[in-house]
Enzyme design. Sequence first.
Site, PDB file in Angstrom:
ATOM      1  N   GLU A  51      -7.076  -4.769 -15.592  1.00 25.00           N
ATOM      2  CA  GLU A  51      -7.504  -3.370 -15.522  1.00 25.00           C
ATOM      3  C   GLU A  51      -7.716  -2.761 -16.905  1.00 25.00           C
ATOM      4  O   GLU A  51      -8.581  -1.904 -17.075  1.00 25.00           O
ATOM      5  CB  GLU A  51      -6.468  -2.525 -14.754  1.00 25.00           C
ATOM      6  N   PHE A 113       6.196   1.262  -2.221  1.00 23.58           N
ATOM      7  CA  PHE A 113       5.679   0.075  -2.906  1.00 23.58           C
ATOM      8  C   PHE A 113       4.436   0.424  -3.713  1.00 23.58           C
ATOM      9  O   PHE A 113       3.490   1.012  -3.193  1.00 23.58           O
ATOM     10  CB  PHE A 113       5.347  -1.014  -1.878  1.00 23.58           C
ATOM     11  N   GLN A 114       4.459   0.074  -4.987  1.00 25.31           N
ATOM     12  CA  GLN A 114       3.375   0.318  -5.935  1.00 25.31           C
ATOM     13  C   GLN A 114       3.013   1.807  -6.050  1.00 25.31           C
ATOM     14  O   GLN A 114       1.857   2.159  -6.282  1.00 25.31           O
ATOM     15  CB  GLN A 114       2.140  -0.507  -5.579  1.00 25.31           C
ATOM     16  N   LYS A 163      -4.419   7.105  -0.309  1.00 16.93           N
ATOM     17  CA  LYS A 163      -5.168   6.147   0.501  1.00 16.93           C
ATOM     18  C   LYS A 163      -5.623   6.759   1.828  1.00 16.93           C
ATOM     19  O   LYS A 163      -6.727   6.445   2.307  1.00 16.93           O
ATOM     20  CB  LYS A 163      -4.324   4.894   0.761  1.00 16.93           C
ATOM     21  N   MET A 466      -3.992  -7.392 -41.369  1.00 19.03           N
ATOM     22  CA  MET A 466      -3.771  -6.072 -41.960  1.00 19.03           C
ATOM     23  C   MET A 466      -2.294  -5.814 -42.207  1.00 19.03           C
ATOM     24  O   MET A 466      -1.905  -5.262 -43.243  1.00 19.03           O
ATOM     25  CB  MET A 466      -4.368  -4.989 -41.063  1.00 19.03           C
TER      26      MET A 466
END
Length: 559
Positions: A51, A113-114, A163, A466
């Site tokens: 993602e 959940f999630q 949802k 760097m």
Amino acid sequence: MQLTGAEIVVECLKEQGVDTVFGYPGGTILNVYDALYKHSNEIRHILTSHEQGAAHAADGYARATGKTGVCLATSGPGATNLVTGIATAQMDSVPMVAITCNVTLPCLGKDSFQEVDIAGVTMPITKHGYIVKDITILADTLRKAFRIAKSGRPGPVLVDITKDVTAMLGEYEPAVPEPEQLPKSYTQEDIERVLQLIKEAKKPYIYVGGGTIISDAFPEVMEFAKKLDAPVCDTLMGKGAFDGNDPLYTGMIGMHGTKTSNLGVSSCDLLVALGARFSDRVVGDPKKFASNAKIVQIDIDAAEINKNIKTEASIVGDLKEVLSIVNKQMPQMEHMEWVAYIKDLKEKYPLNYNKEGLSCPFVMEELDRITKGDAIISTDVGQHQMWASQYYKYTRPRTFISSGGLGTMGYGLGACIGAKVGMPDKICVNIAGDGCFRMNMNELATASRYDIPIIQIVINNHVLGMVRQWQTLFYEGRYSQTVLKDKVDFCMVARGLGCEAIRVTSKEEVGPAIEKAISLKKPVLIECIIQEDDKVFPMVPAGSAIDEVFDEKDLAKSK
């Protein structure tokens, strides 16, 4: 007409002219993906490997095209994986809409959940954020998100949708996007005050930032510089806002800016900042920055005026609009002695590097020669980023794409994919160090999956360059956790992910490798092996005045 929430999401994307989205599906966003499946001939979906890659690709797409980038993710870890990409877009004022879906309304707030409060998580790093729990406001919320992302000073907007909203039926009425209303809070008196300072100046300097590109003010900036007859420097985000081959151009300003720009700005009597925010990497010690100059700032964001540097005069408004007015009212100025002085500085302090052996500056010069300066260059963050900004000549806007404000390692490959998808006729090249590349190199699988012909150049010095440079200069050579001499073979990784790969170990191999990569018209990785102790010069120590800039010769003299 009656549509599901997921179908309304797709219809709103089509309303906004969205032709491409980047994302990764999951449980809570499945309804939206099902709706996208039915409209795949109208909206192309690019499935990234992660993602974060989707967020960076949407960002790169936006920077290259000037449109609003769109990324999608499911709830919980899917949404949180967007966070770094959203913060990157926020710091660099990139228009992006991130659409996530959350658990159903009855499950919100129950540690389901999630479940993550992604709107809360991203509140400090978005221009605005919404959570949609009611289908009757879904379409208007999405329209507001696109309007906010693009208007004024652009930035990312998050829309989180439960949802159940994506599943239920609601009324949808098509709408035409409202025309952008440019904020205007300046007066003619503001214009006249700036013109007065311009007329009084004997040694003016122009400092351009990323706002010039966002505003599409390239022609107006060119006209302004010619009428003012003043040298021009840029920030990292301002690359391409002024023609890098123009005689008035003096290079980047700041920590790794040219000696000419840093010394010139320190000597000028008027500094005109165009779409630039005076970041710490530019100004160094703010108490000593341009201490001989009166400062004029033109910016669309009123919050940037006098935030970091005190100004003598300012104009708050869209830069393209403001400069078109200023250019009409400003007489032709002439500063022959001052311009000649700056020209002498350019001749005295040219950018320079060790010509013995393979180096990143040489790679960038070869890339510039072969592409005739007409490629889109994205970068990750570190030494290679600075070399890419110094040694490739950017002559047009939207051709340099890099994480400037947040400094996101692993940004460039996803951004390069997004840029190529948005600008398929352009050669798109990502420059990465080996440390950055390993963070998101899985996105090579995205490029190969869709046959997106990007070129990934890995500048491999087997160290975190760097950070090592700072350890060498300021930490007495204590190389704590910056050596990457491990068993990773980037060419094998690239081939394993479906891409072509070329390893380069000498200067003679660089040009042919680049030409071959372009001709293959498929994703190609070029690994360039350079010395571990190559350094970026010039340099200003953090927090020091920019006229304390030093290069390798100065460093040798001081020992």
